[in-house]
Design an enzyme around this catalytic site. Structure first.
Site, mmCIF file in Angstrom:
data_model
loop_
_atom_site.group_PDB
_atom_site.id
_atom_site.type_symbol
_atom_site.label_atom_id
_atom_site.label_comp_id
_atom_site.label_asym_id
_atom_site.label_seq_id
_atom_site.Cartn_x
_atom_site.Cartn_y
_atom_site.Cartn_z
ATOM 1 N N MET A 100 14.482 13.766 -39.080
ATOM 2 C CA MET A 100 14.146 13.380 -40.451
ATOM 3 C C MET A 100 12.949 12.437 -40.425
ATOM 4 S SD MET A 100 17.969 12.668 -41.949
ATOM 5 C CE MET A 100 18.534 11.892 -40.442
ATOM 6 N N GLY A 188 13.327 7.339 -41.090
ATOM 7 C CA GLY A 188 12.984 8.114 -39.901
ATOM 8 C C GLY A 188 14.093 8.126 -38.883
ATOM 9 N N SER A 189 14.703 9.265 -38.613
ATOM 10 C CA SER A 189 15.881 9.293 -37.773
ATOM 11 C C SER A 189 16.201 10.724 -37.385
ATOM 12 C CB SER A 189 17.058 8.648 -38.517
ATOM 13 O OG SER A 189 17.068 9.069 -39.869
ATOM 14 N N ARG A 190 17.407 10.923 -36.838
ATOM 15 C CA ARG A 190 17.767 12.238 -36.321
ATOM 16 C C ARG A 190 19.279 12.435 -36.412
ATOM 17 N NH1 ARG A 190 16.399 13.695 -30.070
ATOM 18 N NH2 ARG A 190 18.425 14.619 -29.564
#
Length: 220
Positions: A100, A188-190
């Site tokens: 993301m 911002g990540s996953r």
């Protein structure tokens, strides 16, 4: 469209802070420099729009199917591979990871319905979300959802370099519904999914996903 449950407070706080910044800048610095004042105003508006976009939850037709694993997040598919899952299953699984960016909707959704059979939160580092060790070294949560037939899927929220807080709404032992909101990761990540080896993967590398809509996989 609506805002994430924390979004309204943050939006109002950001708006007030930007108004105060522009007022102070005009009074102390730019009273006689209209160009600089306009540039500051434009940057402030752009920042405010970015915050609103980040916390938005767009209205969409959600996908519900007991044999399908639905994307838990908006983003881009960055990993599709068979790998060893060493925390809970301790065997080989099919991993699908969704990255993301700060521009994506960041609400996370339950990929399937069932009971949360396992939950853990781990504080950690803030490596970039696509780093190979982010799954094991970064701040993260691990959520395992078990269907009534015993099939389990593991979902892992992973904080990125900018994300400094993971939010979750689920707890071990509770029932959850597919596509309902289960958490949030900031900036911002996953998200990793670990699926049974016989699951049919329906997405491709680089494909864009929509949380609650895209069918990531079909269970046997």
């Amino acid at each position: 469209m609506r805002l994430h449950r924390e979004g309204t407070t943050i939006m109002l706080g950001t708006g007030l802070a930007l108004l105060a910044l522009n007022g102070l800048a005009y009074y102390f610095l730019f009273r006689e420099n209209s160009t600089a004042m306009w540039l500051l105003a434009i940057v402030s508006i752009a920042l405010f729009i970015l915050v609103v976009q980040f916390f938005r939850i767009p209205a969409r037709a959600l996908t519900l199917h007991e044999k399908q694993v639905i994307a838990p997040a908006d983003g881009t598919v960055v990993v599709i591979e068979e790998t060893e899952e060493g925390e809970y299953f301790k065997d080989k699984r099919r991993q699908v990871s969704i990255f993301m960016s700060p521009l994506n909707v960041h609400v996370n959704r339950n990929p399937l319905s069932g009971v949360v059979s396992y939950f853990r939160y781990y504080p950690g580092k803030y490596l970039v979300a696509w780093h190979p060790k982010s799954s094991t070294d970064n701040e993260r949560t691990t959520v395992v959802i078990q269907q009534p037939n015993g099939v389990e899927v593991l979902m892992r929220q992973i904080a990125g370099a900018l994300a400094r807080r993971i939010v979750w709404y689920v707890k071990e032992g509770e029932s959850v519904k597919q596509t309902d909101e289960m958490g949030f990761i900031k900036f911002g990540s996953r998200v990793d999914l670990y699926l049974p080896l016989d699951a049919k993967i329906n997405v491709k590398m680089g494909e864009k996903t929509k949380g609650g809509v895209t069918v990531v996989a079909e269970l046997a």
